[in-house]
Motif scaffolding. Structure first.
Motif, mmCIF file in Angstrom:
data_model
loop_
_atom_site.group_PDB
_atom_site.id
_atom_site.type_symbol
_atom_site.label_atom_id
_atom_site.label_comp_id
_atom_site.label_asym_id
_atom_site.label_seq_id
_atom_site.Cartn_x
_atom_site.Cartn_y
_atom_site.Cartn_z
ATOM 1 N N TYR A 297 0.825 -1.209 0.000
ATOM 2 C CA TYR A 297 0.000 0.000 0.000
ATOM 3 C C TYR A 297 0.861 1.263 0.000
ATOM 4 O O TYR A 297 0.449 2.295 -0.537
ATOM 5 N N GLN A 298 2.058 1.167 0.573
ATOM 6 C CA GLN A 298 2.983 2.297 0.483
ATOM 7 C C GLN A 298 3.357 2.556 -0.975
ATOM 8 O O GLN A 298 3.377 3.710 -1.435
ATOM 9 N N LEU A 299 3.650 1.496 -1.723
ATOM 10 C CA LEU A 299 4.010 1.667 -3.124
ATOM 11 C C LEU A 299 2.802 2.066 -3.972
ATOM 12 O O LEU A 299 2.940 2.777 -4.978
ATOM 13 N N PHE A 300 1.643 1.639 -3.565
ATOM 14 C CA PHE A 300 0.414 1.992 -4.278
ATOM 15 C C PHE A 300 0.208 3.506 -4.303
ATOM 16 O O PHE A 300 -0.264 4.065 -5.297
ATOM 17 N N VAL A 301 0.600 4.178 -3.192
ATOM 18 C CA VAL A 301 0.417 5.636 -3.115
ATOM 19 C C VAL A 301 1.733 6.384 -3.297
ATOM 20 O O VAL A 301 1.773 7.607 -3.170
ATOM 21 N N GLU A 302 2.818 5.663 -3.571
ATOM 22 C CA GLU A 302 4.107 6.319 -3.748
ATOM 23 C C GLU A 302 4.057 7.300 -4.926
ATOM 24 O O GLU A 302 3.339 7.092 -5.898
ATOM 25 N N ASN A 303 4.816 8.390 -4.788
ATOM 26 C CA ASN A 303 4.962 9.357 -5.872
ATOM 27 C C ASN A 303 5.521 8.623 -7.099
ATOM 28 O O ASN A 303 6.654 8.146 -7.087
#
Length: 468
Positions: free
Chosen positions: A134-140
């Motif tokens: 989920y961190q990578l899902f919203v990563e810039n």
């Protein structure tokens, strides 16, 4: 006689511990301790990764001052967070903390495109907003496109020391992106977050020799000759290696610290429908094992209360104050996301009690009492879930980590679970780190021999359940 140093960094502090075997017993000595924490920078809660690396070198300089000229070294930290590296092998930005609010509600967003059932079937990992998926899902995405590699925190520190890039599997498994069947990053999940497999360094097992510290650091710092071993770099994986599980019969572990992780060690994952519905996880362990466990909020709640409370009580003093009140007067769901990173933990606890029509704790003792009661109740419930899911009775519970020192909570846990509880060692993570190093260097044959060494070397307290 070989020297071993464990670099063990948690969310609130880090330390370097020196270890060697003397007269058949493993001796651990702390040689450097430092604080850790995230800061709000550029609208995100970020770790100062450069400061953590500097502290490692400071600790190694202290080791040299103690007469250590050569040592092996392993690194373990918390999981899921990462550093993006550009084409020049430099970090793009300080890593964002898993407690940052950027992943709020992102499980729902991602699983509207890809079902929870399929993700769990693929990965066997529990659904937590903090997961790397989920961190990578919203990563810039612009930053992600600039990245040549993504390195998890312990792998990044190892890279700075040695120049070698790896992705250690016990840490990588917590991302909720490793496929249980292929043992690789899942292509469909990578596509969801707009990443490719070559973003990650080669997957590497715990116990793999990484390399010597680069000469440039020997020139810059007065440190020993250091050879780095890739240990079980997720701190919970190292903690489970450090469990002195020698009693006969089935056993469960509780790694008790900022987080509480209760589970069993298995040789195959348990990603059944029942495990999925109870949100259990299958994190990869050292030497082909899995940690079938539940992630519980843990002593983070007490740490936050201490931070907010103005009288600077010590943790033992807070525990003693909790004993002045009857336990289980107020019990909360410690896994409610409202407790992940609230503005004010004390007020959040009080408000939760109001909303559930329970007595509202006022004093520091009542607040800690509520937390201990809630944690013990959660341990009982999750242990029962484990037994139901795997179809095995658990005879013993081993509590390791800093929470193993909290006698009141240990006894409450023994009482509620109606099982013998063994508590200690409190430095199980660093010890497990060292055990993997020792196995790599042939000073131990396997984890079983390592656990016997731990039992012979450290005080393990025993708590029997009280009747009534």
């Amino acid at each position: 006689m070989k020297n071993y140093i464990a670099v063990d960094i948690g969310a609130s502090s880090g330390r370097l511990l020196h270890s060697k075997v003397i007269d058949g017993k493993l001796k651990i000595e702390e040689i450097h301790r430092f604080k850790n924490g995230f800061q709000r920078i550029n609208h995100h809660d970020r770790w100062n990764i450069d400061a953590l690396v500097r502290e490692v070198f400071i600790g190694l300089e202290k080791a040299k001052e103690k007469g250590i000229d050569h040592t092996y070294l392993g690194i373990d930290t918390w999981a899921v967070d990462y550093v993006l590296i550009n084409d020049h092998q430099e970090k793009i930005a300080d890593p964002i903390s898993y407690r940052d609010k950027r992943t709020q509600n992102q499980i729902e967003q991602l699983t509207s495109k890809f079902s929870k059932e399929l993700i769990y079937e693929k990965t066997g990992i529990q659904f937590l907003e903090l997961n790397t998926l989920y961190q990578l899902f919203v990563e810039n995405k612009a930053l992600l496109k600039k990245a040549n590699k993504l390195l998890f925190i312990p792998d990044y520190i190892g890279f700075i020391l040695t120049g070698k890039q790896v992705t250690e599997v016990t840490n990588a498994s917590t991302t909720q992106m490793l496929n249980l069947r292929s043992s690789l990053f899942d292509e469909e999940l990578l596509e969801l977050v707009e990443a490719t497999a070559d973003l990650f360094a080669p997957l590497t097992d715990a116990g793999t020799y990484l390399g010597k510290v680069q000469n440039k650091w020997l020139d810059q710092y007065d440190i020993p000759e250091v050879e780095v071993i890739t240990v079980a770099s997720h701190d919970t994986a190292s903690a489970v290696v450090g469990v002195p599980a020698t009693a006969p019969g089935n056993w469960s572990f509780l790694s008790s610290g900022t987080w509480s992780l209760i589970g069993i060690e298995t040789i195959s994952p348990v990603n059944s429908q029942k495990a999925f519905l109870n949100n259990f996880t299958n994190e990869w362990g050292a030497y082909g094992t899995y940690r079938f466990l539940k992630n519980i909020m843990g002593l983070w709640m007490v740490q936050e209360v201490k931070r907010l409370y103005s009288n600077d009580m010590t943790f033992p003093e807070m525990a003693k104050a909790a004993d002045d009140y009857e336990y289980f007067t107020s019990v909360l769901d410690v896994n409610d996301t409202r407790f992940t990173n609230p503005e004010n933990m004390i007020e959040e606890i009080r408000q939760a009690c109001r909303e559930t029509s329970q007595p509202v704790p006022q004093t520091i003792g009542e607040i800690v009492n509520c937390i201990y009661s809630s944690l013990a109740k959660s341990y009982q419930e999750e242990l029962e879930h484990i037994e139901d899911i795997v179809g095995k009775k658990v005879e013993h519970l081993y509590i390791v980590g800093g929470g193993s020192n909290v006698e009141t909570l240990n006894q409450l846990t023994a009482d509620l679970t109606n099982r013998t509880v063994y508590a200690g060692p409190n430095e199980a993570t660093a010890i497990g780190n060292v055990i993997v190093q020792m196995i790599t260097m042939k000073d131990l044959s396997d984890v079983k021999e390592g656990r016997q060494l731990i039992e012979n070397s450290f005080e393990i307290k025993k708590y029997e359940p009280r009747l009534g």
